[in-house]
Design an enzyme around this catalytic site. Sequence first.
Site, PDB file in Angstrom:
ATOM      1  CG  HIS A 102      18.297  11.649 -10.458  1.00 48.40           C
ATOM      2  ND1 HIS A 102      19.238  11.237  -9.529  1.00 48.40           N
ATOM      3  CD2 HIS A 102      18.471  10.833 -11.541  1.00 48.40           C
ATOM      4  CE1 HIS A 102      19.947  10.231 -10.039  1.00 48.40           C
ATOM      5  NE2 HIS A 102      19.495   9.963 -11.249  1.00 48.40           N
ATOM      6  CG  HIS A 172      23.044  11.325 -14.290  1.00 49.62           C
ATOM      7  ND1 HIS A 172      23.124  10.389 -15.287  1.00 49.62           N
ATOM      8  CD2 HIS A 172      22.375  10.735 -13.277  1.00 49.62           C
ATOM      9  CE1 HIS A 172      22.507   9.292 -14.904  1.00 49.62           C
ATOM     10  NE2 HIS A 172      22.049   9.474 -13.676  1.00 49.62           N
ATOM     11  CD  GLU A 307      24.494   8.805 -11.100  1.00 45.85           C
ATOM     12  OE1 GLU A 307      23.560   9.088 -10.330  1.00 45.85           O
ATOM     13  OE2 GLU A 307      24.436   7.866 -11.907  1.00 45.85           O
TER      14      GLU A 307
HETATM   15  C1  G6D Z   1      20.667   7.126 -11.898  1.00 44.03           C
HETATM   16  O1  G6D Z   1      20.690   5.403 -10.240  1.00 44.03           O
HETATM   17  C2  G6D Z   1      19.930   6.010 -11.267  1.00 44.03           C
HETATM   18  C3  G6D Z   1      19.488   5.045 -12.308  1.00 44.03           C
HETATM   19  O2  G6D Z   1      18.760   4.006 -11.727  1.00 44.03           O
HETATM   20  C4  G6D Z   1      18.646   5.772 -13.313  1.00 44.03           C
HETATM   21  O3  G6D Z   1      18.151   4.898 -14.246  1.00 44.03           O
HETATM   22  C5  G6D Z   1      19.468   6.860 -13.957  1.00 44.03           C
HETATM   23  O4  G6D Z   1      19.950   7.713 -12.969  1.00 44.03           O
HETATM   24  C6  G6D Z   1      18.687   7.665 -14.963  1.00 44.03           C
HETATM   25  O5  G6D Z   1      21.941   6.863 -12.144  1.00 44.03           O
END
Ligand code: G6D
Length: 346
Positions: A102, A172, A307
Amino acid sequence: MKRLFGELNGVPIYEYTLKNKRGTEFSALNYGAIVTRIVTENQFGEFQNICLGFHSLDDYLAYSPYFGAFVGRVAGRIRNGSFWLDGKHYDLVKNAGVHQLHGGRPNFSKTVFEVEETANSLIFSYKSPAFQNGYPGEVDVVMRYTLTEEDAWVIEYEADTDQPTLFNPTNHTYFNLSGDVKKSILKNELFVRSHAYACIDEELIPTGELREVFGTAFDFNEAKQIQSAILKGDPQMDLASGGLDHGFVLEHVRNQPDAILVDRDSGRGIKMETDAPAVVIYTGNTLTGDYTVFGDKIRPFSGITFETQSLPDAIHHPHFGDIVLRPGTPFYSKTIFRFFVNKARN
Ligand code: G6D
């Protein structure tokens, strides 16, 4: 409308709220552009919050598994936290073992944004410095949330760079349409217009294989309960702690939703539309920890994310699409979450 939510190193953190004539409310912080609440009506006329979050900034700082956050520069995992671009090798900040997740740390979800309020929008801007978390290029980011009178939450991403770099943002937000964190999302019905998904390895990173969904637990081309997919099972779901944490390639049919989520008990639903090529759907499989969400202990499957993005780790898989942002070719992407309710009949 805004209210003081907390303070971070002397910087005031505000919670901004948009409201429409139906009574739907949408709130977000200048910290991480975090969506803190989306309050919509259920079939009985009750207004409740349908996303996971916290009442205090301290909790966002201490615990948040990206609740409501704006994620970037690049969503998802980048294998080994490094990549080649135009013959140059770049090493990124690694915040998931030897990988990057991320956008590294601190990423957009931990950034204080400039915010401009209009009647129905919040506009977040930020200049991401060159080599932040290892990414070349100074990137000007503008991201807009709009709440329409028709109960649509629109997200628009724009970015411009002065050097070639990578850009693949997302949001998210974890939805829980029941309005009650104690209820899981497992009985929600899910439709996804997708024929293939990106297989992952035991570190949750795409292997490069795009696998057809037909006949598998990953086939949501006819709406089905999330728990029925999980019960059907698949070794790919086992890798993701028994749920979805996978990128689905979207088919995109004009003026048709890319995904639909329905909670029959509350009557609430969401239709998702995006111009992004894919959506990572995460069913909150690993939501655990010693903290509470609005007073209730966090539990796996208490929220689901959509996402929207290009597939994760695209820079290592040319057939996943191009996430390179180049000077003179600004990035633009739009995702719409349309909230609806099927009212109870008297
Ligand atoms: C995202 O794909 C990832 C997950 O694996 C993670 O745990 C989450 O963000 C915090 O969706």
